[in-house]
Design an enzyme around this catalytic site. Structure first.
Site, PDB file in Angstrom:
ATOM      1  N   HIS A 114      13.055 -24.364 -54.314  1.00 30.18           N
ATOM      2  CA  HIS A 114      13.440 -24.507 -55.594  1.00 30.18           C
ATOM      3  C   HIS A 114      13.419 -22.868 -56.074  1.00 30.18           C
ATOM      4  CE1 HIS A 114      13.711 -26.100 -59.800  1.00 30.18           C
ATOM      5  NE2 HIS A 114      12.585 -25.033 -60.120  1.00 30.18           N
ATOM      6  N   GLY A 146      45.808 -16.195 -34.763  1.00 33.97           N
ATOM      7  CA  GLY A 146      46.872 -17.473 -35.012  1.00 33.97           C
ATOM      8  C   GLY A 146      46.873 -17.753 -36.718  1.00 33.97           C
TER       9      GLY A 146
END
Length: 464
Positions: free
Chosen positions: A442, A39
């Site tokens: 982290h 599409g």
């Protein structure tokens, strides 16, 4: 006449995903498409734009190389090679969908499907319905998608202009591009061409760009785009376009009534999309404005005929259409009760990116929540500083009484890859306490969301 348990009209993210899910559940499925598999999203929208945005990102990194101690004395780019690479990306994914159709035994019909209330589908190919194949289905899903909306403006028929369907097949980079519309499509394309050294100007009728998103995000993006030299005219209503030799003149009226004009060599119309009603013009389904009306199960006013994606409005996003297609299939399979409304994240792939989920601060207050928000800048984030990508913030919107997360807004590099974390909190009805209790790795930019949660609870480590 061949019969199926399910016929799907349209092969975009709503249609082909529903086809695969239904086939995996044992239904016989026909997929009817007048265009290419995938599409608009795959062939003219999501994938082409993100491919071109990646090219623009590489160019931006080269321009900023000196910041990282790297000297690039000279470089060039080829729009032809960029467009060729875009075609290769699209074809790779299109072939993948084709293989999935074959693997799951979905019958693909090439042509435009015209649907009758008895769920027969006549397939048009070449502009004629006479003598062409007709199939019968127990159920039908309409996933026709949408097409660019081109407003009726004085002079627009007399000039050449681009839409999002055509802009990524250009042969030459324009020197100057005026973009009509400051929504997601217009802003992403603005970033692409700004990186290609095009002078870009945006004309938006609303009082801000991205009017549907959180004002903090749209205001921040406007400042960042301004720094890049992108001109933005808000509260500006386009009144006409005229051609003057090789140039075009875009005329608009400001909110105070003053009139202005921009001369340009190229115009992009990006003021929204309109449903594609091909094949359902005489079906008799009910409409809600210009969109097909559906219930919670995505069933139309005709029993056994469903509609999903851009055809029904709402979030006109590929992943929303896929979710709706799956939910429609679930009901066809006998699901007793409709699922709760899905939490749909929204992504804008500009420089910097914007990603959000849930409701905005304004919407939360309008719904009567006792709203408490916390916004933390990523300028102090270790990973962002190391990467040289410190522009942006994380904003947490929550109910002050129970700490229920109502919405999250992220602005910064690669935040579209992080928003699913916030989406999962909302999907599981999480609270700010649970965000605070989670351990974030982290150094990552995503740990700023954890910092926002801690600061919201007034327990912040790096932010108060």
């Amino acid at each position: 006449m061949k019969t199926y348990n399910l016929a799907i009209i349209g092969a975009g993210p709503g249609g082909y995903v529903a086809a695969i899910r239904a086939a995996k559940e044992g239904l016989s499925v026909a997929l009817v498409t007048g265009g290419d598999l995938g599409g608009t999203c795959l062939n003219r929208g999501c994938i082409p734009s993100k491919t071109m945005l990646k090219h623009a990102e590489v160019i931006e990194h080269i321009k900023d190389a000196k910041t990282y101690g790297i000297t690039v004395n000279d470089f060039s780019f080829s729009i032809k090679d960029m467009v060729d690479r875009k075609h290769k990306v699209v074809n790779t994914l299109k072939n993948g969908i084709k293989s999935l159709m074959k693997q799951n035994k979905v019958d693909v019909y090439q042509g435009y499907g015209h649907i009758a209330e008895d769920k027969t589908v006549t397939i048009e190919n070449g502009g004629s319905l006479d003598g062409l194949e007709t199939i019968q289905a127990d159920n039908v899903i309409l996933a026709n998608g949408s097409k660019p909306f081109v407003p009726e403006l004085p002079g627009i028929e007399d000039v050449d202009y681009y839409t999002s369907d055509t802009i990524f097949n250009i042969d030459d980079v324009p020197e100057h591009l005026v973009i009509m519309g400051g929504g997601v499509i217009g802003l992403e394309i603005a970033c692409i061409f700004n990186s290609l050294n095009t002078k870009v100007e945006i004309v938006e009728m609303a009082d801000r760009i991205l009017p549907g998103e959180d004002p903090d995000a749209s205001d921040f993006l406007r400042r960042e785009l301004g720094k890049k030299g992108i001109g933005i005219h808000t509260n500006a209503k386009i009144t006409g376009i005229r051609k003057d030799d090789q140039q075009k003149a875009v005329e608009f009226e400001a909110g105070d009534g003053s009139k202005s004009m921009i001369e340009t060599d190229s115009v992009l119309v990006a003021v929204g999309r309109t449903p594609n009603l091909t094949g359902i013009e005489n079906l008799g389904v009910h409409f809600d404005g210009r969109f097909v009306k559906v219930d919670q199960r995505f069933e139309t006013s005709i029993a056994g005929i469903y509609a999903v994606g851009d055809l029904i409005g709402g979030y006109q996003l590929a992943h929303a259409a896929s979710d709706e297609g799956i939910r429609a299939v679930n009901h066809i399979l006998g699901e007793a009760n409709p699922q709760a409304e899905s939490i749909i994240p929204r992504c804008v792939y500009t420089f910097p990116e914007i990603a959000s989920v849930g409701i905005t601060e304004v919407q939360a207050k309008e719904k009567g929540y006792n709203v408490k928000t916390k916004k933390v800048d990523i300028a102090a984030n270790g990973k962002a500083i190391a990467a040289g990508e410190t522009s942006g913030f994380m904003k947490l919107i929550a109910d002050d009484k129970y700490g229920e997360v109502l919405g999250v807004v992220m602005v910064g590099s690669h935040v579209t890859e992080m928003i699913s974390q916030a989406t999962s909190y909302m999907h599981l009805e999480g609270t700010v306490d649970e965000i605070d209790s989670m351990v974030f790795p982290h150094p990552t930019v995503s740990e700023s969301l954890g910092e926002a949660g801690s600061a919201w609870l007034e327990k912040g480590i790096h932010y108060s």
